[in-house]
Scaffold this motif. Structure first.
Motif, PDB file in Angstrom:
ATOM      1  N   ASN A 148      26.420  -0.765  -5.090  1.00  0.00           N
ATOM      2  CA  ASN A 148      26.196  -1.022  -3.668  1.00  0.00           C
ATOM      3  C   ASN A 148      24.720  -0.953  -3.273  1.00  0.00           C
ATOM      4  O   ASN A 148      24.396  -0.968  -2.095  1.00  0.00           O
ATOM      5  CB  ASN A 148      27.010  -0.062  -2.803  1.00  0.00           C
ATOM      6  N   MET A 149      23.816  -0.901  -4.256  1.00  0.00           N
ATOM      7  CA  MET A 149      22.386  -0.846  -3.963  1.00  0.00           C
ATOM      8  C   MET A 149      21.722  -2.186  -4.280  1.00  0.00           C
ATOM      9  O   MET A 149      21.882  -2.727  -5.367  1.00  0.00           O
ATOM     10  CB  MET A 149      21.707   0.264  -4.772  1.00  0.00           C
ATOM     11  N   VAL A 150      20.992  -2.703  -3.290  1.00  0.00           N
ATOM     12  CA  VAL A 150      20.226  -3.931  -3.443  1.00  0.00           C
ATOM     13  C   VAL A 150      18.764  -3.561  -3.241  1.00  0.00           C
ATOM     14  O   VAL A 150      18.423  -2.907  -2.250  1.00  0.00           O
ATOM     15  CB  VAL A 150      20.652  -5.007  -2.422  1.00  0.00           C
ATOM     16  N   SER A 151      17.898  -3.971  -4.164  1.00  0.00           N
ATOM     17  CA  SER A 151      16.483  -3.613  -4.045  1.00  0.00           C
ATOM     18  C   SER A 151      15.589  -4.803  -4.366  1.00  0.00           C
ATOM     19  O   SER A 151      15.963  -5.689  -5.137  1.00  0.00           O
ATOM     20  CB  SER A 151      16.149  -2.441  -4.972  1.00  0.00           C
ATOM     21  N   SER A 152      14.406  -4.792  -3.741  1.00  0.00           N
ATOM     22  CA  SER A 152      13.400  -5.825  -3.993  1.00  0.00           C
ATOM     23  C   SER A 152      12.010  -5.210  -3.947  1.00  0.00           C
ATOM     24  O   SER A 152      11.836  -4.079  -3.499  1.00  0.00           O
ATOM     25  CB  SER A 152      13.498  -6.961  -2.967  1.00  0.00           C
ATOM     26  N   ARG A 153      11.020  -6.009  -4.369  1.00  0.00           N
ATOM     27  CA  ARG A 153       9.669  -5.489  -4.558  1.00  0.00           C
ATOM     28  C   ARG A 153       8.739  -5.657  -3.365  1.00  0.00           C
ATOM     29  O   ARG A 153       7.937  -4.780  -3.081  1.00  0.00           O
ATOM     30  CB  ARG A 153       9.009  -6.199  -5.753  1.00  0.00           C
ATOM     31  N   ARG A 154       8.781  -6.834  -2.707  1.00  0.00           N
ATOM     32  CA  ARG A 154       7.739  -7.159  -1.724  1.00  0.00           C
ATOM     33  C   ARG A 154       8.225  -8.267  -0.787  1.00  0.00           C
ATOM     34  O   ARG A 154       9.278  -8.869  -1.027  1.00  0.00           O
ATOM     35  CB  ARG A 154       6.473  -7.582  -2.434  1.00  0.00           C
ATOM     36  N   PRO A 155       7.446  -8.563   0.272  1.00  0.00           N
ATOM     37  CA  PRO A 155       7.871  -9.607   1.215  1.00  0.00           C
ATOM     38  C   PRO A 155       8.218 -10.950   0.581  1.00  0.00           C
ATOM     39  O   PRO A 155       9.155 -11.606   1.038  1.00  0.00           O
ATOM     40  CB  PRO A 155       6.667  -9.728   2.164  1.00  0.00           C
ATOM     41  N   ASP A 156       7.507 -11.356  -0.467  1.00  0.00           N
ATOM     42  CA  ASP A 156       7.820 -12.640  -1.108  1.00  0.00           C
ATOM     43  C   ASP A 156       9.242 -12.695  -1.661  1.00  0.00           C
ATOM     44  O   ASP A 156       9.783 -13.780  -1.884  1.00  0.00           O
ATOM     45  CB  ASP A 156       6.833 -12.931  -2.243  1.00  0.00           C
ATOM     46  N   ASP A 157       9.845 -11.526  -1.894  1.00  0.00           N
ATOM     47  CA  ASP A 157      11.204 -11.458  -2.441  1.00  0.00           C
ATOM     48  C   ASP A 157      12.285 -11.489  -1.364  1.00  0.00           C
ATOM     49  O   ASP A 157      13.474 -11.474  -1.679  1.00  0.00           O
ATOM     50  CB  ASP A 157      11.371 -10.180  -3.271  1.00  0.00           C
ATOM     51  N   LEU A 158      11.894 -11.513  -0.094  1.00  0.00           N
ATOM     52  CA  LEU A 158      12.863 -11.412   0.998  1.00  0.00           C
ATOM     53  C   LEU A 158      13.982 -12.452   0.961  1.00  0.00           C
ATOM     54  O   LEU A 158      15.141 -12.092   1.214  1.00  0.00           O
ATOM     55  CB  LEU A 158      12.157 -11.434   2.355  1.00  0.00           C
TER      56      LEU A 158
END
Length: 172
Positions: A148-158
């Motif tokens: 249930n965890m979603v993760s990303s690195r930075r705004p470009d990944d939005l």
């Protein structure tokens, strides 16, 4: 319970793109984003000066009224992770299998809530060590989904981040 509500966290020095893009995407998809900070109806200033007025105080909210939580980055997470109520909310979202989504520095809150151990995730490289020391299995990818965890690195990944968040919410 209103099953269409999703909490977004805010505090001073939040990363504007990482709050506003998810908020608007959630609205477009028919969800009701609720922006929550330490104080209700307070105007918080972003890293680049863009203001955001909170809808509610985290102290007045219950996880059972929401489908999940989105934690934007910036330097706001460093302040928010010092608030026991914020950590309690994140722990409760995790325990109930609801969406816990974080981007950039947002993972700091999950590390402080002690919910990342054994989870494969990503973040800005600047907090990689913090997450690894908290037991996370860190990887450098645009978006990572583990349970249930979603993760990303930075705004470009939005775009990829929100696609996965909406996909998760749509299965609930």
């Amino acid at each position: 319970m209103d099953h269409k509500k999703v909490m977004l966290l805010v505090e001073d020095l939040y990363e504007e793109m990482e709050l506003w893009y998810p908020k608007y995407r959630l609205e477009e998809a028919g969800y009701q984003p609720v922006v929550a900070g330490p104080e209700a109806r307070k105007v918080y200033s972003g890293k680049h000066g863009y203001p955001c007025r909170s809808d509610a105080s985290v102290y007045d909210l219950k996880d059972q009224d929401f489908m999940g939580i989105v934690i934007p980055g910036g330097f706001a997470p460093d302040k928010l992770r010092r608030i026991p109520k914020v950590l309690e909310l994140v722990r409760n979202f995790m325990a109930s299998g609801k969406l816990v989504a974080h981007i950039c520095h947002g993972g700091w809150i999950c590390a402080s809530a002690e919910v990342v151990s054994g989870f494969r995730l990503t973040s800005t490289p600047g907090i990689k060590d913090d997450l690894v020391h908290a037991g996370a299995l860190w990887t450098d990818e645009p978006v990572v989904v583990d349970r249930n965890m979603v993760s990303s690195r930075r705004p470009d990944d939005l775009p990829l981040f929100m696609a996965e968040c909406l996909k998760f919410l749509g299965t609930r």
